[in-house]
Design a protein around this motif. Structure first.
Motif, mmCIF file in Angstrom:
data_model
loop_
_atom_site.group_PDB
_atom_site.id
_atom_site.type_symbol
_atom_site.label_atom_id
_atom_site.label_comp_id
_atom_site.label_asym_id
_atom_site.label_seq_id
_atom_site.Cartn_x
_atom_site.Cartn_y
_atom_site.Cartn_z
ATOM 1 N N PRO A 49 -17.107 -5.510 13.480
ATOM 2 C CA PRO A 49 -16.639 -5.035 14.482
ATOM 3 C C PRO A 49 -15.219 -4.624 14.623
ATOM 4 N N MET A 50 -14.581 -3.803 15.606
ATOM 5 C CA MET A 50 -13.354 -3.489 15.372
ATOM 6 C C MET A 50 -12.162 -4.299 15.522
ATOM 7 N N ARG A 51 -12.557 -5.391 16.286
ATOM 8 C CA ARG A 51 -11.454 -6.570 16.187
ATOM 9 C C ARG A 51 -11.348 -7.149 15.068
ATOM 10 N N THR A 52 -12.661 -7.320 14.259
ATOM 11 C CA THR A 52 -12.413 -8.002 13.044
ATOM 12 C C THR A 52 -11.689 -7.178 11.873
ATOM 13 N N VAL A 53 -11.823 -5.869 12.150
ATOM 14 C CA VAL A 53 -11.382 -4.817 11.304
ATOM 15 C C VAL A 53 -9.539 -4.768 11.393
ATOM 16 N N LEU A 54 -9.417 -4.992 12.612
ATOM 17 C CA LEU A 54 -8.043 -5.196 12.896
ATOM 18 C C LEU A 54 -7.005 -6.187 12.350
ATOM 19 N N ALA A 55 -8.013 -7.567 12.510
ATOM 20 C CA ALA A 55 -7.406 -8.623 12.124
ATOM 21 C C ALA A 55 -7.323 -8.726 10.483
ATOM 22 N N GLY A 56 -8.337 -8.069 9.925
ATOM 23 C CA GLY A 56 -8.570 -8.148 8.490
ATOM 24 C C GLY A 56 -7.535 -7.184 7.703
ATOM 25 N N LEU A 57 -6.942 -6.118 8.515
ATOM 26 C CA LEU A 57 -6.164 -5.150 8.029
ATOM 27 C C LEU A 57 -4.661 -5.918 8.004
ATOM 28 N N GLY A 58 -4.554 -6.749 9.183
ATOM 29 C CA GLY A 58 -3.324 -7.595 9.265
ATOM 30 C C GLY A 58 -3.313 -8.423 7.984
ATOM 31 N N ARG A 59 -4.116 -9.123 7.620
ATOM 32 C CA ARG A 59 -4.078 -10.112 6.530
ATOM 33 C C ARG A 59 -4.100 -9.130 5.297
ATOM 34 N N LEU A 60 -4.753 -8.265 5.181
ATOM 35 C CA LEU A 60 -4.477 -7.492 3.823
ATOM 36 C C LEU A 60 -3.154 -6.579 3.747
ATOM 37 N N GLU A 61 -2.715 -6.297 4.734
ATOM 38 C CA GLU A 61 -1.205 -5.735 4.758
ATOM 39 C C GLU A 61 -0.211 -6.809 4.322
ATOM 40 N N ILE A 62 -0.484 -8.267 4.774
ATOM 41 C CA ILE A 62 0.603 -8.886 4.446
ATOM 42 C C ILE A 62 0.602 -9.358 2.969
ATOM 43 N N MET A 63 -0.944 -9.382 2.398
ATOM 44 C CA MET A 63 -1.164 -9.688 0.967
ATOM 45 C C MET A 63 -0.911 -8.375 0.086
ATOM 46 N N SER A 64 -0.118 -7.426 0.608
ATOM 47 C CA SER A 64 0.063 -6.052 -0.236
ATOM 48 C C SER A 64 -1.266 -5.488 -0.605
ATOM 49 N N LEU A 65 -2.281 -5.536 0.141
ATOM 50 C CA LEU A 65 -3.677 -4.931 -0.379
ATOM 51 C C LEU A 65 -3.966 -3.746 0.594
ATOM 52 N N ALA A 66 -3.380 -3.559 1.574
ATOM 53 C CA ALA A 66 -3.580 -2.424 2.615
ATOM 54 C C ALA A 66 -2.254 -1.849 3.075
ATOM 55 N N GLN A 67 -2.118 -0.833 3.240
ATOM 56 C CA GLN A 67 -0.941 -0.072 3.995
ATOM 57 C C GLN A 67 -1.330 1.106 4.802
ATOM 58 N N GLN A 68 -0.485 1.232 5.831
ATOM 59 C CA GLN A 68 -0.719 2.467 6.879
ATOM 60 C C GLN A 68 0.312 3.359 6.693
ATOM 61 N N ASP A 69 -0.001 4.531 6.712
ATOM 62 C CA ASP A 69 0.737 5.679 6.779
ATOM 63 C C ASP A 69 0.435 6.586 7.589
ATOM 64 N N SER A 70 0.909 8.054 7.580
ATOM 65 C CA SER A 70 0.436 9.134 8.734
ATOM 66 C C SER A 70 -1.138 9.361 8.525
ATOM 67 N N SER A 71 -1.560 9.175 7.491
ATOM 68 C CA SER A 71 -2.965 9.754 7.394
ATOM 69 C C SER A 71 -4.197 8.562 7.691
ATOM 70 N N GLY A 72 -3.632 7.340 7.853
ATOM 71 C CA GLY A 72 -4.387 6.286 8.420
ATOM 72 C C GLY A 72 -4.281 5.013 7.389
ATOM 73 N N TRP A 73 -4.983 4.329 7.308
ATOM 74 C CA TRP A 73 -5.116 3.025 6.370
ATOM 75 C C TRP A 73 -5.914 3.336 4.964
ATOM 76 N N ARG A 74 -5.217 2.698 4.095
ATOM 77 C CA ARG A 74 -5.809 3.006 2.663
ATOM 78 C C ARG A 74 -5.376 1.685 1.769
ATOM 79 N N ARG A 75 -6.196 1.582 0.824
ATOM 80 C CA ARG A 75 -5.660 0.444 -0.041
ATOM 81 C C ARG A 75 -4.412 0.756 -0.667
ATOM 82 N N GLN A 76 -3.665 -0.415 -0.738
ATOM 83 C CA GLN A 76 -2.462 -0.413 -1.556
ATOM 84 C C GLN A 76 -2.412 -0.986 -3.142
ATOM 85 N N GLN A 77 -2.294 -0.180 -3.806
ATOM 86 C CA GLN A 77 -2.373 -0.558 -5.394
ATOM 87 C C GLN A 77 -1.306 -1.215 -5.709
#
Length: 402
Positions: free
Chosen positions: A372-400
């Protein structure tokens, strides 16, 4: 700890439940998780009436909120199971599998694959086995699934043959689904490459009862697999193959194998379903590239483009992806999979859905990950904190990680 008598009763109950319920019947699995197989069977067959507190426990296990539309969840399941009650005869089914030289495994058995616990609530109620089962089922780190299209090309068959033979010679067990095409070639090549005493050469995870060889055109091959390897199914003798059972079977292939390799797969292929199950479990996935003009490789190229799989071209690269068999060598050579440490299944699904290069939208991530969308939004927040996801002008992608 279960006594011998209690364990035998639990085995009979699970054998009966495997006939009563379809694979991954979530209400049925939650019922067994809540009250055990013995009481679960009594409730499912109408011998015992469920109390109101059981309904609340089922909602908790299924992680659902109670609502008026869901208040009849257990009642609907009981109605769904009722027509099959008259066909229950676990003693007959157990005698049938024993006559075929097989057995039924249940959680708690010494030979039960511990990797199936990674499926959490979707762990099968039991496993029916046929073949040389006295050595047990190989552990996941020693098992590699090789899957792909049923209408394989000469290229796909050749690539599969080289992979399966090479992996067998390196000491791995090759797992697949016993179907036409890539599956059959994987089994054949593993059998042909196996040295005397190498056991098991291959495992076929079936979507039907083990008293039948399906598809019929692979009967001779599957008989050979049973004599030199293993046939496995979560379905009792006599169960027919259906589309649902094939799709649910794929999760078992992914869970029993430490690594999954897709050789050829069309844009909408069951092999992709297996790959997605493996990714959801945090297992490595490899894909063999094919011709850009071949529809049979459209699905494998999709996996590579989305970053869901690693490109592999031979057995050595698959073995590298899987990691060394020797535990001591693994500690020195294997690349740490710290990206997956401590992540929930939902966050693992989201992490595997994130593209590596080009960003994507939350809507597309929701569709790819099946969340679900709300689960994705919450998960992206957790992954961003763990430096596993990042957001830029093109959208969300995995952070290496560096």
């Amino acid at each position: 700890m279960m006594t011998t008598t209690t364990r035998a009763a639990d085995r009979r109950a699970r054998a009966a439940l495997s006939r009563l319920m379809e694979p991954s019947d979530w209400v049925g699995l939650a019922l067994v998780a809540a009250v055990g197989a013995l009481d679960g069977l009594r409730i499912a067959t109408g011998e015992v009436n469920p109390g109101p507190e059981l309904q609340a426990e089922l909602y908790r296990l299924l992680n659902r909120e109670q609502s008026r539309s869901q208040q009849g969840m257990l009642s609907e399941a009981l109605q769904r199971w009722r027509p099959r009650i008259k066909d229950l005869d676990p003693e007959r089914d157990l005698a049938t599998i024993e006559r075929l030289g097989g057995t039924v495994l249940v959680p708690g058995d010494e030979s039960w694959p511990v990797e199936l616990a990674d499926l959490e609530l979707a762990e099968p109620l039991c496993l029916w086995t046929r073949g040389q089962h006295s050595h047990g089922i190989p552990p996941a780190e020693r098992t590699i699934a090789v899957v792909g299209s049923r209408d394989s090309t000469n290229y796909g068959n050749s690539a599969t043959g080289d992979l399966a033979a090479g992996l067998t010679q390196k000491g791995y067990c090759v797992a697949s689904g016993g179907a036409y095409g890539i599956d059959a070639q994987a089994h054949r090549s593993a059998l042909a490459a196996a040295e005397p005493g190498h056991w098991p050469a291959t495992i076929a995870i079936m979507a039907c009862g083990l008293d039948r060889y399906y598809p019929a055109g692979n009967e001779e091959l599957l008989r050979t697999v049973a004599s030199r390897g293993l046939l496995l199914s979560e379905l009792p003798p006599g169960a027919a193959p259906t589309r649902w059972r094939f799709l649910q079977r794929n999760r078992l292939i992914a869970a029993l194998a430490g690594t999954t390799v897709v050789v050829e797969a069309r844009w909408r292929s069951g092999a992709l379903n297996t790959a997605h199950h493996a990714a959801g479990l945090g297992r490595p996935v490899g894909a063999v590239p094919g011709s850009i003009y071949s529809a049979n490789s459209a699905g494998t190229h999709r996996l590579l483009r989305d970053g869901s799989a690693v490109c592999v071209t031979d057995a050595a690269e698959v073995a590298e992806l899987a990691g060394p068999l020797d535990a001591g060598a693994a500690a020195e050579q294997q690349v740490p999979l710290s990206d997956h440490d401590g992540l929930s299944v939902e966050d693992l699904l989201l992490l595997d859905a994130l593209p590596v290069r080009q960003g994507t939208t939350v809507e597309k991530l929701s569709a790819v990950a099946g969340l679900p969308m709300r689960t994705v939004l919450a998960g992206l927040g957790r992954l961003e904190i763990m430096s596993l996801a990042q957001q830029d002008s093109s959208g969300w992608r995995r952070q290496q990680r560096s």
